[in-house]
Design a protein around this motif. Sequence first.
Motif, PDB file in Angstrom:
ATOM      1  N   GLY A 187       0.102  19.612  78.925  1.00 14.35           N
ATOM      2  CA  GLY A 187      -1.197  20.101  79.368  1.00 14.35           C
ATOM      3  C   GLY A 187      -1.082  21.434  80.071  1.00 14.35           C
ATOM      4  O   GLY A 187      -0.143  21.657  80.846  1.00 14.35           O
ATOM      5  N   THR A 239      -4.185  21.844  75.670  1.00 16.51           N
ATOM      6  CA  THR A 239      -2.913  21.226  75.322  1.00 16.51           C
ATOM      7  C   THR A 239      -2.101  22.173  74.451  1.00 16.51           C
ATOM      8  O   THR A 239      -2.634  22.768  73.510  1.00 16.51           O
ATOM      9  CB  THR A 239      -3.124  19.907  74.555  1.00 16.51           C
ATOM     10  OG1 THR A 239      -3.990  19.064  75.315  1.00 16.51           O
ATOM     11  CG2 THR A 239      -1.804  19.201  74.314  1.00 16.51           C
ATOM     12  N   SER A 279       3.941  17.664  73.443  1.00 15.54           N
ATOM     13  CA  SER A 279       2.712  18.291  73.922  1.00 15.54           C
ATOM     14  C   SER A 279       2.795  18.383  75.444  1.00 15.54           C
ATOM     15  O   SER A 279       3.490  17.598  76.094  1.00 15.54           O
ATOM     16  CB  SER A 279       1.480  17.476  73.513  1.00 15.54           C
ATOM     17  OG  SER A 279       1.491  16.191  74.127  1.00 15.54           O
TER      18      SER A 279
END
Length: 766
Positions: free
Chosen positions: A421, A398, A419
Amino acid sequence: MNSERQPAMRDRYRRAEAMLHRNVKSLVFNLETKVRWLPDSTAFWYRSESRSGYRFMLVDAESGHQREAFDHRRVARALSMALGREVEPLRLPFQTFEYVAGGSRMVFGVDGASWECGLDGSSLRERAVPGSGTRPGCVSPSGRYEARVEAGNLALVDHVEGASPALTGDAQAAYGYGSSPEGRNSAVTDRIGNRTVIPRLAWSPDERYLLTHRLDERQVGMMHLWQGSPPDGSLRPRIHSYRQALPGDTELPLAHLIVFETATGRRTDLSWEPLQSSFLTPIELGHAWWAVGGDAVFFLHWSRDRRSVRLVSADPVTGGCTVLVEEESGTPIDLNALYYGAPNVWVSGDHQEVIWYSTRSGWGHLYLLDGGGRPIRQLTGGDWLVTDLLRVHEETRTAFFMGTGREASRDPYYHHLYSVGLDGGAPCLLTPENAEHGEWPPWVDFSPDGRHFVDRFSRIDQPPRTVLRKSSGELVAQVAEADVSPLLASGWRYPERFTAKASDGQTDLYGMIVLPHDFDPAESYPVVESIYPGPQATRTPRAFTDVVGESTCCLADLGFVVFTVDGPGTPGRSKAFLDAQYGTAGPAGSLVDHVAVLAQLAEARPYMDLDRVGIYGHSAGAYAAVRAMLEYPDLYRVGVASAGNHDQALTNVTWGERWVGPYAGPGWDTQANRTLAGNLRGKLLLVTGDLDDNVNPAATLQLVDALVDANRDFDLLVLPNRNHDFAATWGTWYEDPYFTRRRWDYFVEHLMGEQPPSGYQVGGLG
């Protein structure tokens, strides 16, 4: 102004002075809530302010529960006895402290000495500080080693063994180790103030190696400052010289990167050409850093025109170098939305993945590449901007970053934390409030383990709040809220953030307008623009912390309507928005758009008198203020320009060539304000400090020469023994009292048409 109105204007000056940052900050509590996380990430502490004083509070990360970080009453009692004076529990004589001995004791500084005691104030004792009184160095992660520079050579101090082996012995004048370029905008200031520059180096995480450079400035051209009134009373003027590369110069400061092994002192020169370091070195800029495992050095190599950049990996044992990523562009490349921001580049622990920042799509976004620089996937995308990559969790795969402009119907300059991935998926908003998040730097404070973060958010019309969240964005607790009631009780008005169209009639521009505290919409007010056209920064504040004590607020209380606006050619928007002025600094942040905005503001606000418009700015803002008066003399009637870089050919090569374009001879001079000196018709006050080692006073004096040749009237103020920092700008709050009063006087007399109060002294009796 007749004699009866003098007292009223004097009252306005007193009011404006009361709104200066150094005065008004006492009317706001918890304005800036700085936090310090414990190394184990279980808690953090901060200083909680109130009208009765302040307390240090410890906040549990999991529950958000708060308690006193130590026994204030007993610590105060112990200090009172040791210092021989009364110490109040809610006014302890230190701003910060550190837990030691597993959290059972604390260390803090008072009156230049270090003290240690138990959390209950027990066994208070003055603490010896290793290396106290010696030349400061750069300490290794464990604190065992310290690298120092003496006469240009590097030495390593081992605080455990007591050894101090020399790592180098061949330094020469302007060719030493770990130094900072003299073109860093403070070389003379540092020298006069006996300020020691900490060695520029970086320790590997395991402190097995240290990375530094040998900086070659031997062939760099000289600049000079003439100090006509030395403070020691000497009748003989003094010359202060420093090396600074200017646009077009052949010889630039060059930094050759070197690695030293801590245990043996073994030296390894990286097998790469020296890096241009005209302003700061790669280590200072964060453009050279260690791999997480300490098994590699990464650095960025920019071309002089900044249209190409390479990410390079170096072996600290052999010095061998490998190019990992390379990018080219038709205009300068930046790896952060702000020129001086840390590069948004990350390399995985095994060096098999790279996060790379690029504006190739027209907006700054993050891309995941493999270890050879080949694309894996684009992590973010769209008509919005990633500004800062804050951290990457390899375990959860992340990345956390700040971004602007992604949330619909919100101010595109407001920063939010997200955030995303590494394996794909849409970014997740972690700070949902419609406000500016964080106080750069840092934007937010992550716990060392990354499981929590502290977020501060505000707007210019909304006081700051501080909250604790999990890394998922889940709210844990409200931590603190600013108390601005004393400020509001003083009559202070919230500024207004506005939107207007650029001269193309389509592009939205954003700015701020400030009204006098006793504003009457039926009155007519003179208007003053506070300008800074970047191009490396914006002018308009977004957060409440940036407007309390701001120069615009003080000037407004004298009876002006003051505004700011960020036009094309400034950062924070698209690549095209930033590049709009590239190749010609003459428009100074697109002055045609500032003029268009002013017309729209006045149309909607009839109290703004467009027959009485002034402008002021500092540094690049001074350049723009003068340019506005020369290009739009029928609109801008009065100006104050302080420490102006009125010719980019006299600036640091990093500034001039980056923003104007590669130096190309006489045609390049069209950006210089002196070329339009004959256009001046209004009242202009030029101001410079004689010891300005950022923008040399020659930039102002060469403009003066052109104005004299053009037979134009103007005013000139030279401030003896002042450097570049005599005028407060956004983010820096010191402002010379004399200059402050003279700027006020100039607008009051020449724009308002009133007589300034005689003998007023800012910071004096008034």
